[in-house]
Design a protein around this motif. Structure first.
Motif, mmCIF file in Angstrom:
data_model
loop_
_atom_site.group_PDB
_atom_site.id
_atom_site.type_symbol
_atom_site.label_atom_id
_atom_site.label_comp_id
_atom_site.label_asym_id
_atom_site.label_seq_id
_atom_site.Cartn_x
_atom_site.Cartn_y
_atom_site.Cartn_z
ATOM 1 N N GLU A 1 4.661 14.599 1.223
ATOM 2 C CA GLU A 1 3.894 14.895 2.477
ATOM 3 C C GLU A 1 2.552 14.562 2.200
ATOM 4 O OE1 GLU A 1 6.918 18.056 4.380
ATOM 5 O OE2 GLU A 1 5.082 18.922 3.582
ATOM 6 N N ALA A 2 1.600 14.752 1.386
ATOM 7 C CA ALA A 2 0.372 14.788 1.282
ATOM 8 C C ALA A 2 0.097 13.370 1.203
ATOM 9 C CB ALA A 2 -0.190 15.579 -0.105
ATOM 10 N N ALA A 3 0.569 12.634 0.447
ATOM 11 C CA ALA A 3 0.461 11.133 0.212
ATOM 12 C C ALA A 3 0.783 10.329 1.608
ATOM 13 C CB ALA A 3 1.441 10.520 -0.826
ATOM 14 N N PHE A 4 1.906 10.975 2.293
ATOM 15 C CA PHE A 4 2.136 10.240 3.508
ATOM 16 C C PHE A 4 1.051 10.793 4.672
ATOM 17 C CE2 PHE A 4 4.318 10.572 7.786
ATOM 18 C CZ PHE A 4 4.845 9.225 7.743
ATOM 19 N N ASN B 1 0.781 -1.391 0.008
ATOM 20 C CA ASN B 1 -0.155 0.085 -0.064
ATOM 21 C C ASN B 1 0.846 1.236 -0.022
ATOM 22 O OD1 ASN B 1 -2.500 1.297 0.178
ATOM 23 N ND2 ASN B 1 -1.998 1.835 2.184
ATOM 24 N N LEU B 2 1.979 1.254 0.791
ATOM 25 C CA LEU B 2 3.014 2.285 0.725
ATOM 26 C C LEU B 2 3.411 2.685 -0.663
ATOM 27 C CD1 LEU B 2 4.541 4.149 2.871
ATOM 28 C CD2 LEU B 2 6.272 2.667 2.668
ATOM 29 N N ARG B 3 4.072 1.346 -1.382
ATOM 30 C CA ARG B 3 4.463 1.359 -2.425
ATOM 31 C C ARG B 3 3.273 2.382 -3.574
ATOM 32 N NH1 ARG B 3 8.717 -1.679 -4.106
ATOM 33 N NH2 ARG B 3 9.662 -3.370 -2.411
ATOM 34 N N ASP B 4 2.234 1.951 -3.488
ATOM 35 C CA ASP B 4 0.996 2.070 -4.338
ATOM 36 C C ASP B 4 0.930 3.748 -4.230
ATOM 37 O OD1 ASP B 4 1.133 -0.182 -5.437
ATOM 38 O OD2 ASP B 4 -0.814 -0.958 -4.484
ATOM 39 N N LYS B 5 0.709 3.985 -2.873
ATOM 40 C CA LYS B 5 0.339 5.597 -2.610
ATOM 41 C C LYS B 5 1.333 6.479 -2.470
ATOM 42 C CE LYS B 5 -3.863 3.971 -2.020
ATOM 43 N NZ LYS B 5 -4.564 3.691 -0.684
#
Length: 301
Positions: A104-107, A31-35
């Motif tokens: 930052e927004a994705a995080f 999920n981290l990879r995708d987002k």
């Protein structure tokens, strides 16, 4: 050594982006990879365009500056002012600012409760350091016969992405380290990693004696302080100082090794022989590090 523990939302986001760019094979969270992956890759491309030969140094600068500068445009400008090579197009500054903002927004979408959870996450490491830190650093000073470690340092705790990671930022008297709740490797408690990172923070005067470039020191000090750190931790019964544990640390702490040098058959025996020589001959610590650099093929300026 007095530690100032810092929570930085920006540094955590930038750390996550760096992991996806530089240590992608170690990232298990799909999920981290995708987002976050696309924004991370865009940021990595910006850094390569800024200085393709020094991308690790640029990631290092971002990690520290991100904890100090709130404005992303100011952060981008500061990075380019300090590390840009000659004229830098305005479009690159805009791309860099936008990429940091996107990261930052994705995080934030991935870890919406990061701020609320940080104190809980960092507490185990703080408590371990309270118990072992003073003794660890005292043994480092005794073993290296040096009192050149700095007196104050910043510890920037970041969201765990690799299940344990961190790096020293010698020029800024700071480190960043993932705030894991448990020890991923029982043989190597995270407090030992923390001690090893802090042990790299030597004084400016001492670093000046070494006459190596910042890039060279960025590779040399992590290797130089590995065996002394394991030896200090062994005295405290936290781990063992032997070839197997040293190899485990190199593999799991993302320690850069000299090119074309096998870890188990060449580098580890070299480090152990160097350390035994240090214990027997008791040279000044600057002389010892220079001797190691020569063995590793790292040249002074």
């Amino acid at each position: 050594m007095h530690l100032q523990w810092i929570s930085s939302y920006s540094t955590s986001a930038l750390h996550a982006a760096e992991c996806l760019c530089r240590f992608s094979s170690q990232v298990q969270d799909e999920n981290l990879r995708d987002k976050l992956g696309p924004a991370a890759q865009a940021l990595g491309t910006c850094l390569e365009d800024l200085d393709a030969q020094r991308t690790q140094g640029l990631w290092d600068e971002l990690a520290v500056l991100g904890s100090k500068i709130n404005s992303n445009s100011a952060l981008a400008n500061q990075l380019i002012t300090e590390h840009g090579q000659g004229f830098v197009e305005q479009s690159l500054i805009q791309r860099l600012t936008g990429s940091i903002t996107d990261v930052e927004a994705a995080f934030k979408l991935l870890f919406p409760k990061y701020v609320e959870q940080f104190d809980y996450r960092i507490r185990p490491l703080q408590e371990q350091w309270i118990g072992y830190g003073s003794g660890f650093l005292a043994h480092i000073r005794r073993l290296t016969r040096s009192d050149e470690l700095i007196r104050e340092a910043c510890v920037i705790g970041v969201q765990p992405i690799l299940g344990g990671a961190g790096r020293a930022h010698v020029e800024h008297q700071a480190i960043h380290i993932e705030a894991v709740l448990t020890n991923p490797l029982p043989e190597l408690p995270e407090v030992v990693r923390l001690g090893w990172l802090l042990s790299q923070l030597h004084s400016l005067g001492f670093r000046s004696q070494l006459t190596y470039s910042q890039e060279s020191l960025r590779n040399l000090l992590p290797i130089a302080m590995l065996i002394p750190s394991l030896a200090a931790a062994e005295v405290l019964e936290l781990t063992q100082c032997n070839e197997a544990i040293a190899e485990l640390a190199i593999e799991n702490w993302n320690i850069a090794i000299p090119a074309n040098q096998d870890v188990s058959t060449e580098l580890i025996p070299l480090l152990m022989d160097w350390w035994e020589t240090c214990l027997k001959t008791k040279p000044d610590w600057s002389v010892a590090i220079k001797a190691l650099a020569q063995r590793l093929g790292i040249q002074p300026v």
